[in-house]
Scaffold this active site. Structure first.
Site, PDB file in Angstrom:
ATOM      1  N   HIS A  94       1.667   4.100   6.790  1.00 10.11           N
ATOM      2  CA  HIS A  94       1.060   4.948   5.776  1.00 10.11           C
ATOM      3  C   HIS A  94       1.524   6.384   5.958  1.00 10.11           C
ATOM      4  O   HIS A  94       2.219   6.708   6.902  1.00 10.11           O
ATOM      5  CB  HIS A  94      -0.475   4.875   5.862  1.00 10.11           C
ATOM      6  CG  HIS A  94      -1.038   3.618   5.268  1.00 10.11           C
ATOM      7  ND1 HIS A  94      -2.351   3.230   5.445  1.00 10.11           N
ATOM      8  CD2 HIS A  94      -0.489   2.662   4.485  1.00 10.11           C
ATOM      9  CE1 HIS A  94      -2.561   2.088   4.800  1.00 10.11           C
ATOM     10  NE2 HIS A  94      -1.447   1.729   4.221  1.00 10.11           N
ATOM     11  N   SER A 119       0.803  -1.222   0.000  1.00 14.08           N
ATOM     12  CA  SER A 119       0.000   0.000   0.000  1.00 14.08           C
ATOM     13  C   SER A 119       0.833   1.267   0.000  1.00 14.08           C
ATOM     14  O   SER A 119       0.290   2.358  -0.101  1.00 14.08           O
ATOM     15  CB  SER A 119      -0.941   0.008   1.203  1.00 14.08           C
ATOM     16  OG  SER A 119      -0.171  -0.069   2.385  1.00 14.08           O
ATOM     17  N   ASP A 147      -7.570   6.089   5.259  1.00 16.07           N
ATOM     18  CA  ASP A 147      -7.613   4.925   6.132  1.00 16.07           C
ATOM     19  C   ASP A 147      -8.813   4.868   7.045  1.00 16.07           C
ATOM     20  O   ASP A 147      -8.873   4.014   7.931  1.00 16.07           O
ATOM     21  CB  ASP A 147      -6.341   4.887   6.992  1.00 16.07           C
ATOM     22  CG  ASP A 147      -5.131   4.571   6.146  1.00 16.07           C
ATOM     23  OD1 ASP A 147      -4.010   4.818   6.639  1.00 16.07           O
ATOM     24  OD2 ASP A 147      -5.300   4.090   5.021  1.00 16.07           O
TER      25      ASP A 147
END
Lengths: 191, 167
Positions: free
Chosen positions: B84, B44, B110
């Site tokens: 992230h 990701s 998210d």
């Protein structure tokens, strides 16, 4: 003169190409000769010191493990962790110093205790070294009269091929001959 | 071998394990993060980080979280941390902060990953900020986790070797 020891009857067989195994086998044989041919008693003080230092270090590490498990990280455990880590590495340093300066390759300490219990013991120290990929086994036997005596020492260099046969079996008799020669050299040498 | 020798072999083994443990704890103390080294498990964050990259984290209290930084955080109720990028930050004068994250390679932020009803992350959810990385090395950890038998075999082999081998 003496009963033959278990090692004399059944000498160990090692991988003759493994330098580490050769050194260990020779060390064991020298120790066996010293302890079985004379009425000496083995002293474990040196090894015990090493065990003690290692145990303290491992103790601190286990303590850190348990403390962290009970009080997970970000809280107060930070200072405890710091102390444990620092102490652990200090102990490792102490251990290295101990092995390098105090032990110096000594693998056997035998005491010749005086029967009457009056005179101090005679301390025999056997130390050895065998460099990697080398075939010269350096053996050093030293004798010291306990307390204040200055040590007398005798050294010899053994070529490992002469002490093992082709199958890798230890030639106990040859080792014994060398050790006994060093021993009588020291006994007869005046200071 | 006599019992002193056996005890010494066990101590040798314990010292090797302890050294690894103490280095890890030392890293924890120095970086301030509960997990100073992590492995990236998903794609990701591509093309910045790929699966199997090793990340080094720090978690210093004084450093503020700013938009654009890459953080590793844990969502309450799940134990796998996520790495992230921070998208939005709201900060109060007293230093309380809430922020929103999104993976570079994801299409949405998210919020779907957070706990039920949670729309923002707090400072306490952060495991650390990414400071540096080493590519590929973490693949070993991923393999060990996917094939636990392999992990146990390697550990058992190492353990036996250390216990038997005489210095």
């Amino acid at each position: 003169m003496s009963v033959s020891s278990a090692m004399e009857e059944n000498p160990p067989k090692v991988n003759k190409w493994d330098g580490n195994a050769l050194k260990n086998a020779l060390d064991d044989a020298v120790k066996d000769v010293l302890l079985s041919h004379f009425s000496y008693i083995e002293s474990h003080k040196l090894l015990d010191g090493r065990l003690m230092i290692s145990s303290v270090a491992v103790g601190f590490s286990i303590f850190a493990l348990v403390w962290d498990w009970l009080y997970p990280f970000p809280q107060s455990s930070r200072s405890v962790m710091l102390v444990c880590v620092v102490v652990y590495f200090v102990m490792m340093g102490v251990l290295t110093w101990y092995t390098t300066y105090l032990e110096r390759g000594i693998f056997c300490t035998a005491l010749n205790k005086d029967v009457a219990g009056i005179d101090p013991d005679q301390i025999w120290n056997a130390s050895s070294s065998l460099k990697r990929f080398d075939n010269k086994y350096h053996l050093r036997l030293s004798q010291r009269t306990g307390g204040s005596g200055r040590p007398k020492e005798a050294r010899t260099v053994l070529t490992v091929e002469n002490f093992f046969d082709e199958t890798g079996k230890l030639l106990y008799a040859s080792v014994a001959k060398e050790v006994l020669r060093l021993h009588s050299d020291l006994d007869s040498k005046k200071n | 071998m006599n019992c002193r020798q056996i005890f010494y072999q066990f101590l040798n083994f314990a010292m090797i394990v302890s050294s690894a443990l103490m280095i890890w704890k030392g890293l924890m103390v120095v970086t301030g993060s509960e997990s100073p080294i992590v492995v990236v498990l998903s794609g990701s964050m591509e093309p910045a980080f790929h699966r199997g990259d090793l990340l080094f984290l720090t978690n210093y209290e004084q450093e503020p979280i700013r938009a654009g930084e890459i953080v590793v955080f844990k969502v309450e109720g799940r134990d796998i941390p996520i790495v992230h990028r921070v998208m939005k930050v709201h900060e109060k004068e007293d230093g309380a902060v809430k922020f929103l994250t999104k993976g570079d390679n994801n299409n949405v932020d998210d919020r779907g990953l957070y706990a039920n009803g949670q729309a923002w992350l707090n400072r306490k959810d952060v495991v650390g900020r990414a400071r540096g990385y080493v590519p590929f090395i973490g693949i070993v950890t991923i393999i060990m986790n996917d094939y636990p038998k392999f992990k146990y075999a390697v550990l058992a082999g190492l353990g036996v070797f250390v216990l038997i081998h005489r210095e």
